[in-house]
Motif scaffolding. Sequence first.
Motif, PDB file in Angstrom:
ATOM      1  N   ALA A   7       0.818  -1.214   0.000  1.00 45.96           N
ATOM      2  CA  ALA A   7       0.000   0.000   0.000  1.00 45.96           C
ATOM      3  C   ALA A   7       0.850   1.261   0.000  1.00 45.96           C
ATOM      4  O   ALA A   7       0.376   2.320  -0.447  1.00 45.96           O
ATOM      5  N   ILE A   8       2.092   1.188   0.474  1.00 54.82           N
ATOM      6  CA  ILE A   8       2.933   2.389   0.547  1.00 54.82           C
ATOM      7  C   ILE A   8       3.264   2.915  -0.850  1.00 54.82           C
ATOM      8  O   ILE A   8       2.998   4.083  -1.166  1.00 54.82           O
ATOM      9  N   PRO A   9       3.858   2.115  -1.756  1.00 57.29           N
ATOM     10  CA  PRO A   9       4.107   2.631  -3.112  1.00 57.29           C
ATOM     11  C   PRO A   9       2.826   2.906  -3.884  1.00 57.29           C
ATOM     12  O   PRO A   9       2.789   3.837  -4.708  1.00 57.29           O
ATOM     13  N   VAL A 108      -2.141  -1.591  -5.508  1.00 53.32           N
ATOM     14  CA  VAL A 108      -1.840  -2.487  -4.383  1.00 53.32           C
ATOM     15  C   VAL A 108      -1.764  -3.933  -4.860  1.00 53.32           C
ATOM     16  O   VAL A 108      -0.840  -4.687  -4.508  1.00 53.32           O
ATOM     17  N   LEU A 109      -2.730  -4.333  -5.679  1.00 56.74           N
ATOM     18  CA  LEU A 109      -2.721  -5.702  -6.194  1.00 56.74           C
ATOM     19  C   LEU A 109      -1.524  -5.949  -7.101  1.00 56.74           C
ATOM     20  O   LEU A 109      -0.865  -6.999  -7.021  1.00 56.74           O
ATOM     21  N   LEU A 110      -1.209  -4.979  -7.959  1.00 61.31           N
ATOM     22  CA  LEU A 110      -0.095  -5.163  -8.887  1.00 61.31           C
ATOM     23  C   LEU A 110       1.247  -5.196  -8.157  1.00 61.31           C
ATOM     24  O   LEU A 110       2.113  -6.024  -8.488  1.00 61.31           O
ATOM     25  N   VAL A 111       1.432  -4.318  -7.179  1.00 54.64           N
ATOM     26  CA  VAL A 111       2.703  -4.313  -6.446  1.00 54.64           C
ATOM     27  C   VAL A 111       2.869  -5.612  -5.658  1.00 54.64           C
ATOM     28  O   VAL A 111       3.973  -6.157  -5.550  1.00 54.64           O
ATOM     29  N   ARG A 112       1.781  -6.130  -5.120  1.00 57.14           N
ATOM     30  CA  ARG A 112       1.865  -7.376  -4.343  1.00 57.14           C
ATOM     31  C   ARG A 112       2.121  -8.579  -5.231  1.00 57.14           C
ATOM     32  O   ARG A 112       2.942  -9.441  -4.903  1.00 57.14           O
ATOM     33  N   ARG A 113       1.424  -8.670  -6.361  1.00 59.37           N
ATOM     34  CA  ARG A 113       1.558  -9.845  -7.216  1.00 59.37           C
ATOM     35  C   ARG A 113       2.630  -9.690  -8.291  1.00 59.37           C
ATOM     36  O   ARG A 113       3.109 -10.686  -8.839  1.00 59.37           O
ATOM     37  N   VAL A 187       6.746   2.432  -9.022  1.00 58.94           N
ATOM     38  CA  VAL A 187       7.741   1.360  -9.072  1.00 58.94           C
ATOM     39  C   VAL A 187       8.992   1.734  -8.283  1.00 58.94           C
ATOM     40  O   VAL A 187       9.582   0.895  -7.577  1.00 58.94           O
ATOM     41  N   LEU A 188       9.412   2.997  -8.377  1.00 55.92           N
ATOM     42  CA  LEU A 188      10.566   3.429  -7.581  1.00 55.92           C
ATOM     43  C   LEU A 188      10.276   3.302  -6.087  1.00 55.92           C
ATOM     44  O   LEU A 188      11.129   2.829  -5.315  1.00 55.92           O
ATOM     45  N   ALA A 189       9.082   3.708  -5.681  1.00 54.90           N
ATOM     46  CA  ALA A 189       8.714   3.571  -4.270  1.00 54.90           C
ATOM     47  C   ALA A 189       8.641   2.103  -3.859  1.00 54.90           C
ATOM     48  O   ALA A 189       9.015   1.746  -2.733  1.00 54.90           O
ATOM     49  N   ALA A 190       8.166   1.247  -4.762  1.00 49.43           N
ATOM     50  CA  ALA A 190       8.089  -0.180  -4.452  1.00 49.43           C
ATOM     51  C   ALA A 190       9.475  -0.795  -4.300  1.00 49.43           C
ATOM     52  O   ALA A 190       9.699  -1.640  -3.416  1.00 49.43           O
ATOM     53  N   ARG A 191      10.411  -0.374  -5.123  1.00 49.68           N
ATOM     54  CA  ARG A 191      11.781  -0.903  -5.002  1.00 49.68           C
ATOM     55  C   ARG A 191      12.430  -0.441  -3.698  1.00 49.68           C
ATOM     56  O   ARG A 191      13.171  -1.197  -3.064  1.00 49.68           O
ATOM     57  N   ILE A 192      12.150   0.801  -3.306  1.00 45.15           N
ATOM     58  CA  ILE A 192      12.689   1.293  -2.037  1.00 45.15           C
ATOM     59  C   ILE A 192      12.059   0.538  -0.870  1.00 45.15           C
ATOM     60  O   ILE A 192      12.739   0.157   0.097  1.00 45.15           O
ATOM     61  N   THR A 193      10.766   0.295  -0.963  1.00 48.80           N
ATOM     62  CA  THR A 193      10.072  -0.425   0.109  1.00 48.80           C
ATOM     63  C   THR A 193      10.592  -1.856   0.244  1.00 48.80           C
ATOM     64  O   THR A 193      10.700  -2.386   1.359  1.00 48.80           O
ATOM     65  N   ALA A 194      10.902  -2.481  -0.887  1.00 46.43           N
ATOM     66  CA  ALA A 194      11.364  -3.878  -0.873  1.00 46.43           C
ATOM     67  C   ALA A 194      12.857  -4.011  -0.661  1.00 46.43           C
ATOM     68  O   ALA A 194      13.384  -5.126  -0.716  1.00 46.43           O
ATOM     69  N   ASN A 195      13.544  -2.891  -0.442  1.00 48.11           N
ATOM     70  CA  ASN A 195      14.986  -2.940  -0.248  1.00 48.11           C
ATOM     71  C   ASN A 195      15.322  -3.755   0.999  1.00 48.11           C
ATOM     72  O   ASN A 195      14.788  -3.529   2.083  1.00 48.11           O
ATOM     73  N   GLY A 196      16.215  -4.711   0.833  1.00 49.00           N
ATOM     74  CA  GLY A 196      16.602  -5.571   1.945  1.00 49.00           C
ATOM     75  C   GLY A 196      15.883  -6.892   1.976  1.00 49.00           C
ATOM     76  O   GLY A 196      16.276  -7.790   2.733  1.00 49.00           O
ATOM     77  N   ASP A 197      14.823  -7.048   1.190  1.00 41.87           N
ATOM     78  CA  ASP A 197      14.117  -8.322   1.149  1.00 41.87           C
ATOM     79  C   ASP A 197      14.932  -9.358   0.381  1.00 41.87           C
ATOM     80  O   ASP A 197      15.763  -9.028  -0.469  1.00 41.87           O
ATOM     81  N   ASP A 198      14.680 -10.605   0.663  1.00 43.41           N
ATOM     82  CA  ASP A 198      15.323 -11.674  -0.089  1.00 43.41           C
ATOM     83  C   ASP A 198      14.839 -11.647  -1.531  1.00 43.41           C
ATOM     84  O   ASP A 198      13.661 -11.372  -1.802  1.00 43.41           O
ATOM     85  N   PRO A 199      15.731 -11.909  -2.490  1.00 44.93           N
ATOM     86  CA  PRO A 199      15.299 -11.918  -3.891  1.00 44.93           C
ATOM     87  C   PRO A 199      14.251 -12.993  -4.142  1.00 44.93           C
ATOM     88  O   PRO A 199      14.295 -14.077  -3.549  1.00 44.93           O
ATOM     89  N   LEU A 200      13.331 -12.676  -5.024  1.00 47.34           N
ATOM     90  CA  LEU A 200      12.293 -13.643  -5.345  1.00 47.34           C
ATOM     91  C   LEU A 200      12.869 -14.808  -6.125  1.00 47.34           C
ATOM     92  O   LEU A 200      13.627 -14.618  -7.076  1.00 47.34           O
ATOM     93  N   PRO A 201      12.534 -16.039  -5.752  1.00 48.36           N
ATOM     94  CA  PRO A 201      13.023 -17.196  -6.520  1.00 48.36           C
ATOM     95  C   PRO A 201      12.338 -17.253  -7.877  1.00 48.36           C
ATOM     96  O   PRO A 201      11.241 -16.721  -8.055  1.00 48.36           O
ATOM     97  N   PRO A 202      12.960 -17.867  -8.865  1.00 51.77           N
ATOM     98  CA  PRO A 202      12.329 -17.974 -10.180  1.00 51.77           C
ATOM     99  C   PRO A 202      11.047 -18.797 -10.129  1.00 51.77           C
ATOM    100  O   PRO A 202      10.911 -19.718  -9.333  1.00 51.77           O
ATOM    101  N   VAL A 203      10.113 -18.440 -10.954  1.00 56.48           N
ATOM    102  CA  VAL A 203       8.818 -19.108 -11.014  1.00 56.48           C
ATOM    103  C   VAL A 203       8.754 -19.938 -12.284  1.00 56.48           C
ATOM    104  O   VAL A 203       9.053 -19.448 -13.378  1.00 56.48           O
TER     105      VAL A 203
END
Length: 401
Positions: A7-9, A108-113, A187-203
């Motif tokens: 919800a932040i970005p 919100v849905l797009l940033v989450r999924r 998208v810039l805000a989403a990348r800042i928010t996700a900074n420090g998270d583990d990288p997503l594994p390939p799907v």
Amino acid sequence: MTYRRAAIPALAGAVVLTALLWWAGTSAHALHLPGATNVIGGPATAELEHWLAPWSYDPPSSAQFGGEPTGGVGDAAPIDGARYLSLYTTALQIRFGTVFAFFLLGAVLLVRRLPPVGGRGRTAAAVLAMWAWGVVAGTLAVTVSAPWMLAAGGHGSFRFLPHLASVIGSGRQILVVTALVAAVATVLAARITANGDDPLPPVEVPARAARLAATAGTAVIALSLVVLSYQSVAAALQRISPNVGLLSEPGDLLRQWLLLGAWTGPTGAPLGDWLLYRAADVLLLAVVWWALRRLPGLLTRATVPAMAVGAVCATVLGLLASQLLRMVTDGTGLRWGLLHLAAGIGDGVPAALTFGLVAGVVAAVTLRLAGGRTKTADATASAQASGQKPLQEPGQDLADA
């Protein structure tokens, strides 16, 4: 990414989009300054005013509030004019409020999924999806506020549906520009928010299931673009008229929400020119198929809502790509100018929303029936190493939507 963090970005992007549209609307009065016509020319000034007027709190100079010009017999005309002007202001408030809400919900849905992290083109895909959703959010906001705008014009009950279609089709050009800026900010805000998270594994998604899902979804879009948009079918839709009060003359509204284009046979035109014009339609379908083919692998979970919103964004992107191609191949651009050539940009978004939602649902169901489940490689390898079946059943991510 949780909904709270997503919800932040999304909130940042909604604020940017709403602020840019408000700023563009308030800048419309600058076009009436004496030097504006001398700097950019009369036709360009009129075109820009047409683009900005739907988002401006200053009513168009041609507006006649209250059905009678101010200065009529008695005091009724000024009072009615003030009431209609207040209704116009209310319509704009509803428009800006709903564009904020619609963009926030979809983002919100797009940033989450579809988080813009983890590589595999997710960042570019997130920017494009947010851009398309910004255009959709603006179109929905114009649609919701249209009845108030019609009532402010003093003819809310006269040819309601044709006037409604006209209002819904306004303000789309400036949306394309402002939505792109809001998408980058989100998208810039989403990348800042996700900074420090583990990288997503390939799907991993089975290629056959992804192709079948993309083909099924694209077939839904082709139903509008090829079948319903054919001249004789579109004319039949235009002639529908139940003549029941406000529901009379729905042809324009039906065409707006059901037709992604308009075409006929090459009669009376050179075959090469006709094929060149149809290339834009082929590009639209190609963009939709390619996006739906990639979408299950880009999403963290291919839920039905995520696939539906993603298909809407893919259809809008296909529309924009086809319209840009027509702008490039149209030979009248040098004669009338770029602004006149870009007048059709953003057209067809209501139909893209209608058929994009259906295409997304069809693609999600097809993906499930074809046995296509999105799973991470790490989870699959761990399950195979332990000799256990994966905890997720085929299509369970779609059923959980």
